[in-house]
Design a protein around this motif. Structure first.
Motif, PDB file in Angstrom:
ATOM      1  N   PRO A  92      36.431  31.900  38.313  1.00 18.77           N
ATOM      2  CA  PRO A  92      37.863  31.955  38.030  1.00 18.77           C
ATOM      3  C   PRO A  92      38.517  33.081  38.832  1.00 18.77           C
ATOM      4  O   PRO A  92      37.947  34.171  38.938  1.00 18.77           O
ATOM      5  CB  PRO A  92      37.922  32.274  36.525  1.00 18.77           C
ATOM      6  CG  PRO A  92      36.586  31.935  35.985  1.00 18.77           C
ATOM      7  CD  PRO A  92      35.607  32.069  37.112  1.00 18.77           C
ATOM      8  N   ALA A  93      39.692  32.802  39.409  1.00 17.77           N
ATOM      9  CA  ALA A  93      40.390  33.802  40.229  1.00 17.77           C
ATOM     10  C   ALA A  93      40.571  35.087  39.429  1.00 17.77           C
ATOM     11  O   ALA A  93      40.864  35.049  38.240  1.00 17.77           O
ATOM     12  CB  ALA A  93      41.745  33.267  40.666  1.00 17.77           C
ATOM     13  N   GLY A  94      40.385  36.206  40.106  1.00 20.13           N
ATOM     14  CA  GLY A  94      40.580  37.494  39.457  1.00 20.13           C
ATOM     15  C   GLY A  94      39.340  38.018  38.758  1.00 20.13           C
ATOM     16  O   GLY A  94      39.373  39.103  38.186  1.00 20.13           O
ATOM     17  N   SER A 107      33.656  40.015  39.692  1.00 20.41           N
ATOM     18  CA  SER A 107      32.683  39.853  40.774  1.00 20.41           C
ATOM     19  C   SER A 107      33.337  39.395  42.070  1.00 20.41           C
ATOM     20  O   SER A 107      32.729  39.442  43.130  1.00 20.41           O
ATOM     21  CB  SER A 107      31.613  38.844  40.360  1.00 20.41           C
ATOM     22  OG  SER A 107      32.221  37.582  40.182  1.00 20.41           O
ATOM     23  N   LEU A 108      34.612  38.941  41.997  1.00 20.24           N
ATOM     24  CA  LEU A 108      35.281  38.484  43.226  1.00 20.24           C
ATOM     25  C   LEU A 108      35.949  39.633  43.971  1.00 20.24           C
ATOM     26  O   LEU A 108      36.344  39.487  45.122  1.00 20.24           O
ATOM     27  CB  LEU A 108      36.354  37.447  42.883  1.00 20.24           C
ATOM     28  CG  LEU A 108      35.859  36.070  42.457  1.00 20.24           C
ATOM     29  CD1 LEU A 108      37.039  35.201  42.067  1.00 20.24           C
ATOM     30  CD2 LEU A 108      35.084  35.419  43.589  1.00 20.24           C
ATOM     31  N   ARG A 109      36.084  40.787  43.292  1.00 16.48           N
ATOM     32  CA  ARG A 109      36.958  41.814  43.853  1.00 16.48           C
ATOM     33  C   ARG A 109      36.459  42.402  45.160  1.00 16.48           C
ATOM     34  O   ARG A 109      37.256  42.936  45.916  1.00 16.48           O
ATOM     35  CB  ARG A 109      37.231  42.920  42.826  1.00 16.48           C
ATOM     36  CG  ARG A 109      38.157  42.412  41.766  1.00 16.48           C
ATOM     37  CD  ARG A 109      38.677  43.488  40.867  1.00 16.48           C
ATOM     38  NE  ARG A 109      39.239  42.853  39.676  1.00 16.48           N
ATOM     39  CZ  ARG A 109      38.986  43.229  38.443  1.00 16.48           C
ATOM     40  NH1 ARG A 109      38.230  44.278  38.224  1.00 16.48           N
ATOM     41  NH2 ARG A 109      39.515  42.588  37.445  1.00 16.48           N
ATOM     42  N   ASN A 110      35.142  42.340  45.457  1.00 11.13           N
ATOM     43  CA  ASN A 110      34.784  42.729  46.822  1.00 11.13           C
ATOM     44  C   ASN A 110      34.292  41.550  47.659  1.00 11.13           C
ATOM     45  O   ASN A 110      33.693  41.735  48.697  1.00 11.13           O
ATOM     46  CB  ASN A 110      33.801  43.915  46.871  1.00 11.13           C
ATOM     47  CG  ASN A 110      32.669  43.749  45.900  1.00 11.13           C
ATOM     48  OD1 ASN A 110      32.473  42.648  45.376  1.00 11.13           O
ATOM     49  ND2 ASN A 110      31.923  44.800  45.650  1.00 11.13           N
ATOM     50  N   VAL A 149      36.438  52.604  48.073  1.00 15.62           N
ATOM     51  CA  VAL A 149      36.740  51.814  46.874  1.00 15.62           C
ATOM     52  C   VAL A 149      35.898  50.538  46.859  1.00 15.62           C
ATOM     53  O   VAL A 149      35.381  50.124  45.824  1.00 15.62           O
ATOM     54  CB  VAL A 149      38.247  51.480  46.810  1.00 15.62           C
ATOM     55  CG1 VAL A 149      38.529  50.476  45.706  1.00 15.62           C
ATOM     56  CG2 VAL A 149      39.054  52.744  46.586  1.00 15.62           C
ATOM     57  N   LEU A 150      35.745  49.925  48.034  1.00  5.73           N
ATOM     58  CA  LEU A 150      34.988  48.677  48.110  1.00  5.73           C
ATOM     59  C   LEU A 150      33.483  48.905  48.043  1.00  5.73           C
ATOM     60  O   LEU A 150      32.728  47.978  47.752  1.00  5.73           O
ATOM     61  CB  LEU A 150      35.308  47.944  49.416  1.00  5.73           C
ATOM     62  CG  LEU A 150      36.680  47.280  49.489  1.00  5.73           C
ATOM     63  CD1 LEU A 150      37.021  46.924  50.925  1.00  5.73           C
ATOM     64  CD2 LEU A 150      36.710  46.038  48.616  1.00  5.73           C
ATOM     65  N   GLY A 151      33.048  50.130  48.353  1.00  3.08           N
ATOM     66  CA  GLY A 151      31.620  50.392  48.436  1.00  3.08           C
ATOM     67  C   GLY A 151      30.979  49.750  49.656  1.00  3.08           C
ATOM     68  O   GLY A 151      29.809  49.408  49.658  1.00  3.08           O
ATOM     69  N   ALA A 152      31.749  49.588  50.724  1.00  4.68           N
ATOM     70  CA  ALA A 152      31.235  48.987  51.967  1.00  4.68           C
ATOM     71  C   ALA A 152      30.493  50.046  52.774  1.00  4.68           C
ATOM     72  O   ALA A 152      30.698  51.234  52.558  1.00  4.68           O
ATOM     73  CB  ALA A 152      32.403  48.420  52.771  1.00  4.68           C
ATOM     74  N   PRO A 153      29.616  49.618  53.706  1.00  4.31           N
ATOM     75  CA  PRO A 153      28.897  50.613  54.517  1.00  4.31           C
ATOM     76  C   PRO A 153      29.849  51.466  55.356  1.00  4.31           C
ATOM     77  O   PRO A 153      30.922  50.999  55.771  1.00  4.31           O
ATOM     78  CB  PRO A 153      28.001  49.756  55.417  1.00  4.31           C
ATOM     79  CG  PRO A 153      28.465  48.353  55.275  1.00  4.31           C
ATOM     80  CD  PRO A 153      29.208  48.251  53.996  1.00  4.31           C
ATOM     81  N   ALA A 154      29.459  52.728  55.593  1.00 11.70           N
ATOM     82  CA  ALA A 154      30.332  53.671  56.294  1.00 11.70           C
ATOM     83  C   ALA A 154      30.660  53.198  57.711  1.00 11.70           C
ATOM     84  O   ALA A 154      31.735  53.482  58.234  1.00 11.70           O
ATOM     85  CB  ALA A 154      29.671  55.050  56.333  1.00 11.70           C
ATOM     86  N   SER A 155      29.737  52.456  58.334  1.00 13.07           N
ATOM     87  CA  SER A 155      29.957  52.014  59.714  1.00 13.07           C
ATOM     88  C   SER A 155      31.073  50.965  59.800  1.00 13.07           C
ATOM     89  O   SER A 155      31.563  50.668  60.887  1.00 13.07           O
ATOM     90  CB  SER A 155      28.662  51.414  60.264  1.00 13.07           C
ATOM     91  OG  SER A 155      28.256  50.337  59.432  1.00 13.07           O
ATOM     92  N   MET A 200      41.073  45.034  44.400  1.00 14.63           N
ATOM     93  CA  MET A 200      39.763  45.539  44.850  1.00 14.63           C
ATOM     94  C   MET A 200      38.990  46.058  43.633  1.00 14.63           C
ATOM     95  O   MET A 200      39.543  46.142  42.547  1.00 14.63           O
ATOM     96  CB  MET A 200      39.980  46.658  45.890  1.00 14.63           C
ATOM     97  CG  MET A 200      40.641  46.099  47.100  1.00 14.63           C
ATOM     98  SD  MET A 200      40.925  47.076  48.552  1.00 14.63           S
ATOM     99  CE  MET A 200      40.300  48.628  48.403  1.00 14.63           C
ATOM    100  N   PRO A 201      37.714  46.403  43.813  1.00 20.77           N
ATOM    101  CA  PRO A 201      36.940  46.811  42.627  1.00 20.77           C
ATOM    102  C   PRO A 201      37.253  48.217  42.131  1.00 20.77           C
ATOM    103  O   PRO A 201      36.367  48.974  41.827  1.00 20.77           O
ATOM    104  CB  PRO A 201      35.482  46.714  43.095  1.00 20.77           C
ATOM    105  CG  PRO A 201      35.506  46.514  44.544  1.00 20.77           C
ATOM    106  CD  PRO A 201      36.886  46.349  45.012  1.00 20.77           C
TER     107      PRO A 201
END
Lengths: 264, 244
Positions: free
Chosen positions: A71-73, A76-79, A106-112, B87-88
């Motif tokens: 479901p939208a929102g 688990s969809l936020r990243n 905020v996203l917890g994505a890799p620094a690169s 975003m999270p």
């Protein structure tokens, strides 16, 4: 894990208001995976409300919106979904790099990822400049770069190419297709008809309804026209006038997109 | 909620302010200048020693309220809040991140104001200066959290500025600066007992005159702390991911 065969976005009988105005009246559509889907329609037709519903920041009245099988929102969809608002949503009093570093954290994505998206949006020259000192087109590219962080599976882009230099616009469309080739699904809105030909599929939208859901070639063939603008006009003539519909009431005949022959 | 995201948000807010040196100077200097002005007005009277501690409560509270409410309102209006909420980022991360960032500024601002009042304006502090600073900081953080809450109910900058007189002035009027709280009409005295600024002013005056023990000051700090927590929780609740 969701099944890859599931569509990226599935919307059924969506009713939504923007502020107090009913904008979407029982809209349904499907966005397949791994394609660049254009959401084309005039200003004020409900593109932004639809995109906000898909991203899960729009309060909807009724209907089903499923994104990547959830479901939208959903949390688990936020990243997994990247969203670019129509007005660049960046911090003017931070540099380009500082903006992206914060969104990355905020996203917890890799620094690169910060350098990767700066390269992808050709912002290297401006990385150290305050976002507020950039031009409108450059700021919207910073906003787009933010959405590319963490390599989301679905990108929802609200008029990302408005006000851009033609060369840059072509480059961005090439970037969209590279992303799609790598498996990302993209929903890109535009009110510029000539951008339609760059999409894999088109959703033509008017007054909160989807008038057509087809490939560009299929749309031209079924309307016997030779450009999208003419095809749009021909579809509007064919379609019952929106004035016939009382506000807020989804009468029969508006409960799904009018297929114009393209395979769904 | 996630400490990494909270700290990233606090760091981001501080970086934004670092790019605006004029705001930093105003934040740090204006309360001290106003305290200096009050001290000068009452130079030949014993009044400053009575109301000086209240001034330390007042100016940082007002300044932090305004700065915080306008900054967060701007975040709502420029679309960055909508982006963050897609975003999270937890709502608590957002509110606490702001509270931490402005709380840190409040510590520095209060330290400057207390130092200026005591060493430049000659405010007599019979009790511990550290305790005075602790109450002043709690009070400035209170202003921050009230500002966060007020921004949730304002749609425009004009509205949020009006919240300042609406939320802050009654607390000043009933806080015991104009008339000692015991002398207020009964109803107003009871209302003033519930207002956080009254407790901040009481605590600062108690430290200045050393008329109460540390347990009393601790109790007053707890009341202010409860208001801070309440405003943070209410602020998080009013933050909506989905908007019409």
């Amino acid at each position: 894990m969701s099944l890859v065969s599931e569509p990226a976005v599935f919307v059924k009988d969506l009713h939504a208001r923007r502020g107090r105005n009913p904008v979407l009246h029982g809209l349904s559509l499907t966005v397949p995976r791994g394609l660049v889907v254009g959401l084309i329609g005039p200003s004020g037709c409900g593109k932004t409300t639809l995109m906000r519903s898909i991203v899960g920041v729009q309060l909807v009245q009724s209907g089903e919106v499923t994104v990547l099988g959830r479901p939208a929102g959903s949390v688990s969809l936020r990243n997994r979904v990247g969203y670019v608002t129509q007005d660049a949503s960046v911090y003017d009093d931070l540099t380009v790099r500082q903006n992206l570093k914060y969104f990355r954290a905020v996203l917890g994505a890799p620094a690169s990822d910060v350098d990767r998206v700066i390269d992808a949006t050709d912002l290297g020259r401006y990385a150290g400049q305050l976002a507020g000192s950039l031009s409108g087109g450059q700021r919207s590219r910073v906003s787009l770069a933010g959405a590319l962080l963490g390599s989301p599976e679905l990108l929802v882009l609200d008029e990302p190419t408005v006000g851009l230099d033609p060369v840059l616009r072509v480059e961005l469309w090439e970037l969209f297709h590279r992303l799609a080739a790598a498996g990302t699904s993209l929903l890109v809105s535009s009110h510029v008809m000539d951008e339609a030909s760059r999409c894999d599929r088109l959703l033509l939208m008017r007054d909160g309804e989807i008038l057509a859901d087809d490939t560009p070639a299929g749309l031209l063939a079924s309307t016997a026209t030779d450009d999208v603008e003419a095809a749009f006009l021909s579809l509007i003539r064919r379609h019952p006038s929106p004035e016939d519909r009382s506000p807020g009431d989804a009468g029969p005949g508006v409960d799904g997109p009018t297929s114009t022959g393209g395979a769904r | 909620m996630n400490p990494r995201r909270t700290l990233a948000t606090a760091g981001r807010v501080l970086t934004q302010i670092r790019h605006d040196p004029r705001t930093i100077v105003l934040l740090l200097v204006v309360p001290s200048l106003l305290i200096g002005l009050v001290a000068w007005i009452f130079a030949d009277t014993p009044v400053f020693d009575r109301i000086g501690p209240a001034m330390i409560a007042l100016f940082p509270f007002i300044v932090m309220f305004l700065v915080t409410s306008i900054t967060t309102l701007r975040e709502r209006r420029t679309g960055t809040l909508e982006r963050l909420l897609s975003m999270p980022l937890g709502k608590g991360d957002f509110i606490l991140g702001y509270t931490l960032a402005f709380g840190l500024l409040a510590v520095i601002q209060s330290a400057v104001a207390v130092g200026y009042a005591v060493w430049v304006c000659g405010l007599t502090i019979a009790g511990s200066v550290w305790l005075l600073l602790a109450v002043a900081v709690a009070d400035a953080v209170l202003g921050t959290t009230f500002g966060l809450l007020a921004s949730a109910f304002a749609r425009t900058e004009f509205q949020v500025v009006q919240f300042m007189p609406a939320l802050v002035f009654p607390q000043i009027l009933l806080g015991g600066i104009f008339l000692p709280r015991e002398q207020l009409p009964e109803t107003l005295r009871i209302i003033s007992d519930w207002l956080p600024l009254s407790h901040a002013i009481d605590a600062l005056q108690a430290v200045a005159s050393d008329s109460q023990d540390a347990a009393y000051i601790g109790g007053e700090l707890l009341i202010i702390g409860a208001w801070i927590v309440g405003a943070v929780v209410l602020g998080s609740i009013t933050l909506r991911r989905r908007t019409p």
